[in-house]
Motif scaffolding. Structure first.
Motif, PDB file in Angstrom:
ATOM      1  N   UNK A 109       0.880  -1.203   0.005  1.00 54.52           N
ATOM      2  CA  UNK A 109       0.147  -0.072  -0.098  1.00 54.52           C
ATOM      3  C   UNK A 109       1.041   1.274  -0.103  1.00 54.52           C
ATOM      4  N   UNK A 110       1.872   1.400   0.866  1.00 51.51           N
ATOM      5  CA  UNK A 110       2.745   2.472   0.955  1.00 51.51           C
ATOM      6  C   UNK A 110       3.582   2.569  -0.480  1.00 51.51           C
ATOM      7  N   UNK A 111       3.955   1.478  -0.919  1.00 50.51           N
ATOM      8  CA  UNK A 111       4.685   1.589  -2.206  1.00 50.51           C
ATOM      9  C   UNK A 111       3.758   1.970  -3.526  1.00 50.51           C
ATOM     10  N   UNK A 112       2.604   1.762  -3.383  1.00 50.74           N
ATOM     11  CA  UNK A 112       1.612   2.185  -4.394  1.00 50.74           C
ATOM     12  C   UNK A 112       1.489   3.487  -4.120  1.00 50.74           C
ATOM     13  N   UNK A 113       1.312   4.058  -3.060  1.00 52.07           N
ATOM     14  CA  UNK A 113       1.030   5.566  -2.652  1.00 52.07           C
ATOM     15  C   UNK A 113       2.369   6.331  -3.300  1.00 52.07           C
ATOM     16  N   UNK A 114       3.506   5.868  -2.866  1.00 50.48           N
ATOM     17  CA  UNK A 114       4.753   6.342  -3.201  1.00 50.48           C
ATOM     18  C   UNK A 114       4.563   6.533  -4.894  1.00 50.48           C
ATOM     19  N   UNK A 115       4.395   5.257  -5.474  1.00 53.41           N
ATOM     20  CA  UNK A 115       4.581   5.261  -6.981  1.00 53.41           C
ATOM     21  C   UNK A 115       3.570   6.247  -7.411  1.00 53.41           C
ATOM     22  N   UNK A 116       2.373   6.410  -7.095  1.00 56.48           N
ATOM     23  CA  UNK A 116       1.551   7.467  -7.676  1.00 56.48           C
ATOM     24  C   UNK A 116       1.824   8.855  -7.415  1.00 56.48           C
ATOM     25  N   UNK A 117       2.436   9.094  -6.259  1.00 57.49           N
ATOM     26  CA  UNK A 117       2.767  10.457  -6.141  1.00 57.49           C
ATOM     27  C   UNK A 117       4.066  10.661  -6.998  1.00 57.49           C
ATOM     28  N   UNK A 118       4.999   9.850  -7.234  1.00 53.64           N
ATOM     29  CA  UNK A 118       6.079   9.863  -8.134  1.00 53.64           C
ATOM     30  C   UNK A 118       5.505  10.117  -9.558  1.00 53.64           C
ATOM     31  N   UNK A 119       4.466   9.361  -9.772  1.00 51.30           N
ATOM     32  CA  UNK A 119       3.881   9.579 -11.447  1.00 51.30           C
ATOM     33  C   UNK A 119       3.517  10.892 -11.499  1.00 51.30           C
ATOM     34  N   UNK A 120       2.731  11.345 -10.600  1.00 47.47           N
ATOM     35  CA  UNK A 120       2.095  12.689 -10.471  1.00 47.47           C
ATOM     36  C   UNK A 120       3.245  13.911 -10.626  1.00 47.47           C
TER      37      UNK A 120
END
Length: 130
Positions: A15-26
């Motif tokens: 869940x944390x990895x997914x959140x960080x990846x979506x922030x990075x993509x933005x």
């Protein structure tokens, strides 16, 4: 560095990895927008060189036409001077057109910073899942 203990569940980690990846993509998308805006501004400036160069070359062409017209009706010194002015103006216009064209061909429209950071993001993601 994160100093939390490793008592988080696998679901929490993903869940944390997914959140960080979506922030990075933005962030990557925002960087790409900024970079493309900057490159479009540079290309617009170079297109301005082309437009001004074309206008100056056109003025030179008009001067050459006036020189040819004067050749038919007036003695030689007048048309020679008009022809010299026309050639000089046309030369300046040609210089501006060539400069604008060369600068436009050198402008890369690819968002290079975004490409570089995407590579870094891919490496980071590999490290996080290893």
């Amino acid at each position: 560095m994160d100093t939390r203990s490793d008592d988080r569940s696998l679901g929490e980690l993903f869940s944390e990895l997914t959140r960080q990846m979506s922030a990075l993509v933005r962030q990557e998308v925002n960087l790409a927008k900024t970079e493309m805006t900057q490159k479009a501004r540079e290309a617009g400036k170079d297109a301005g060189y082309l437009a001004v160069g074309g206008a100056v070359a056109y003025a030179g062409f008009l001067m050459i036409l006036v020189a040819l017209m004067l050749l038919l009706g007036i003695w030689i010194p007048m048309w020679v001077s008009a022809l010299i002015v026309g050639v000089i103006v046309a030369g300046v216009g040609a210089f501006l057109v060539v400069r604008g064209r060369d600068r436009l061909t050198k402008t890369s429209l690819a968002p290079q910073q975004t490409v570089d950071t995407l590579k870094e993001t891919a490496q980071w993601a590999k490290q996080q899942t290893s």
